[in-house]
Write a protein that holds these residues in place. Structure first.
Motif, mmCIF file in Angstrom:
data_model
loop_
_atom_site.group_PDB
_atom_site.id
_atom_site.type_symbol
_atom_site.label_atom_id
_atom_site.label_comp_id
_atom_site.label_asym_id
_atom_site.label_seq_id
_atom_site.Cartn_x
_atom_site.Cartn_y
_atom_site.Cartn_z
ATOM 1 N N ALA A 5 -1.452 25.785 -14.377
ATOM 2 C CA ALA A 5 -1.097 25.093 -13.126
ATOM 3 C C ALA A 5 -2.306 24.928 -12.207
ATOM 4 C CB ALA A 5 0.014 25.838 -12.401
ATOM 5 N N HIS A 6 -3.320 25.743 -12.379
ATOM 6 C CA HIS A 6 -4.528 25.622 -11.560
ATOM 7 C C HIS A 6 -5.250 24.293 -11.777
ATOM 8 C CE1 HIS A 6 -4.858 29.660 -9.728
ATOM 9 N NE2 HIS A 6 -4.055 29.969 -10.723
ATOM 10 N N ALA A 7 -5.016 23.661 -12.903
ATOM 11 C CA ALA A 7 -5.669 22.378 -13.194
ATOM 12 C C ALA A 7 -4.959 21.189 -12.548
ATOM 13 C CB ALA A 7 -5.744 22.166 -14.707
ATOM 14 N N ALA A 8 -3.756 21.401 -12.054
ATOM 15 C CA ALA A 8 -2.993 20.298 -11.452
ATOM 16 C C ALA A 8 -3.641 19.846 -10.149
ATOM 17 C CB ALA A 8 -1.550 20.730 -11.199
ATOM 18 N N THR A 9 -3.440 18.602 -9.806
ATOM 19 C CA THR A 9 -4.033 18.064 -8.575
ATOM 20 C C THR A 9 -3.198 18.337 -7.336
ATOM 21 O OG1 THR A 9 -3.005 15.924 -8.987
ATOM 22 C CG2 THR A 9 -5.265 16.237 -9.805
ATOM 23 N N ASP A 10 -1.913 18.635 -7.492
ATOM 24 C CA ASP A 10 -1.041 18.851 -6.332
ATOM 25 C C ASP A 10 -1.045 20.327 -5.905
ATOM 26 O OD1 ASP A 10 0.304 19.442 -8.725
ATOM 27 O OD2 ASP A 10 2.267 19.132 -7.805
ATOM 28 N N GLN A 11 -2.209 20.766 -5.456
ATOM 29 C CA GLN A 11 -2.381 22.146 -5.023
ATOM 30 C C GLN A 11 -2.100 22.276 -3.537
ATOM 31 O OE1 GLN A 11 -2.583 24.484 -7.090
ATOM 32 N NE2 GLN A 11 -3.163 23.308 -8.894
ATOM 33 N N PRO A 12 -1.631 23.407 -3.088
ATOM 34 C CA PRO A 12 -1.372 24.640 -3.835
ATOM 35 C C PRO A 12 0.027 24.704 -4.438
ATOM 36 C CG PRO A 12 -1.027 25.055 -1.520
ATOM 37 C CD PRO A 12 -1.463 23.612 -1.633
ATOM 38 N N GLN A 13 0.840 23.661 -4.215
ATOM 39 C CA GLN A 13 2.237 23.705 -4.644
ATOM 40 C C GLN A 13 2.390 23.911 -6.147
ATOM 41 O OE1 GLN A 13 4.824 24.072 -2.570
ATOM 42 N NE2 GLN A 13 3.181 24.171 -1.070
ATOM 43 N N ALA A 14 1.501 23.350 -6.945
ATOM 44 C CA ALA A 14 1.616 23.508 -8.399
ATOM 45 C C ALA A 14 1.516 24.974 -8.795
ATOM 46 C CB ALA A 14 0.546 22.683 -9.109
ATOM 47 N N VAL A 15 0.559 25.672 -8.224
ATOM 48 C CA VAL A 15 0.406 27.097 -8.538
ATOM 49 C C VAL A 15 1.578 27.889 -7.973
ATOM 50 C CG1 VAL A 15 -0.997 29.155 -8.097
ATOM 51 C CG2 VAL A 15 -2.084 27.032 -8.837
ATOM 52 N N PHE A 16 1.948 27.632 -6.726
ATOM 53 C CA PHE A 16 3.055 28.376 -6.119
ATOM 54 C C PHE A 16 4.341 28.208 -6.923
ATOM 55 C CE2 PHE A 16 1.052 27.925 -1.623
ATOM 56 C CZ PHE A 16 0.096 28.874 -1.946
ATOM 57 N N ALA A 17 4.660 26.985 -7.330
ATOM 58 C CA ALA A 17 5.880 26.737 -8.104
ATOM 59 C C ALA A 17 5.803 27.396 -9.483
ATOM 60 C CB ALA A 17 6.116 25.240 -8.237
ATOM 61 N N ALA A 18 4.628 27.392 -10.095
ATOM 62 C CA ALA A 18 4.467 28.040 -11.398
ATOM 63 C C ALA A 18 4.644 29.553 -11.280
ATOM 64 C CB ALA A 18 3.100 27.702 -11.996
ATOM 65 N N VAL A 19 4.121 30.150 -10.224
ATOM 66 C CA VAL A 19 4.310 31.584 -9.990
ATOM 67 C C VAL A 19 5.791 31.876 -9.776
ATOM 68 C CG1 VAL A 19 3.808 33.497 -8.414
ATOM 69 C CG2 VAL A 19 1.963 31.979 -9.148
ATOM 70 N N ASP A 20 6.459 31.039 -8.994
ATOM 71 C CA ASP A 20 7.896 31.181 -8.748
ATOM 72 C C ASP A 20 8.660 31.184 -10.072
ATOM 73 O OD1 ASP A 20 10.572 30.948 -7.930
ATOM 74 O OD2 ASP A 20 10.263 29.079 -6.835
ATOM 75 N N ARG A 21 8.434 30.174 -10.913
ATOM 76 C CA ARG A 21 9.135 30.078 -12.202
ATOM 77 C C ARG A 21 8.818 31.270 -13.110
ATOM 78 N NH1 ARG A 21 7.459 24.746 -11.441
ATOM 79 N NH2 ARG A 21 5.691 25.062 -12.846
#
Length: 172
Positions: A22-38
């Motif tokens: 998720a760190h490679a996604a462009t929609d940061q920080p939401q991509a990482v936060f959502a991945a941590v949530d899941r």
């Protein structure tokens, strides 16, 4: 001399891999936060999950992410009062586990809202850098849900959230 491996490679933990990717996604920080949530929903479990950033100069905690934005919207802030929770999470950088609603009452002023969401236990995992707590992952669930093994399992996810939390600290 050629050496051959005698054991299989370590297995990939899919949830950790998903957060790392998720760190490679462009929609940061939401991509990482959502991945941590899941990932934490799958590995440990939670009904409510939030990520907070802490400003030690103002003692202000700001919510960066919530899986229940109607009850706990991102952007909300509160001043953190000194006590056993801040001593553990902010000062010593240790996880805080509260097993019952009574434990939550002693630490969180919004315990009634927490209880209304079906949450009576908490695991707060500090996000640390260079000896300082910069934020926390906050998992809440039914009474007696969390234990020390959950805290140990949560720690890598907290540290993987660090790069996504850091930019928010610059704007607090």
């Amino acid at each position: 001399m050629k050496t051959t491996r005698t054991s299989p490679p370590a297995p990939v933990v899919p949830e950790l891999d998903a957060v790392a990717r998720a760190h490679a996604a462009t929609d940061q920080p939401q991509a990482v936060f959502a991945a941590v949530d899941r990932a934490l929903a799958a590995r440990i479990g939670h009904r409510l999950f939030t990520i907070l950033a802490y400003d030690p100069d103002t003692a202000l905690a700001t919510r960066l992410y919530s899986n229940l934005p109607d009850a706990y919207p991102a952007g909300g802030s509160k001043t953190v009062a000194q006590g056993p929770w801040t001593e553990a999470v902010l000062d010593r950088g240790e996880a805080y586990i509260g097993h019952t609603l009574d434990a939550l009452r002693q630490v969180f002023s919004d315990h009634a809202l927490i209880d209304s969401l079906g949450c009576q236990s908490v695991l707060n995992m500090p996000i640390r850098w260079r000896g300082r707590t910069l934020g926390s992952l906050n998992l809440l669930h039914a009474a007696h849900w969390y234990g020390p093994a959950d805290a140990a399992a949560c720690r890598p996810y907290a540290q993987l959230a660090l790069p996504a939390v850091l930019p928010a600290l610059l704007t607090l």
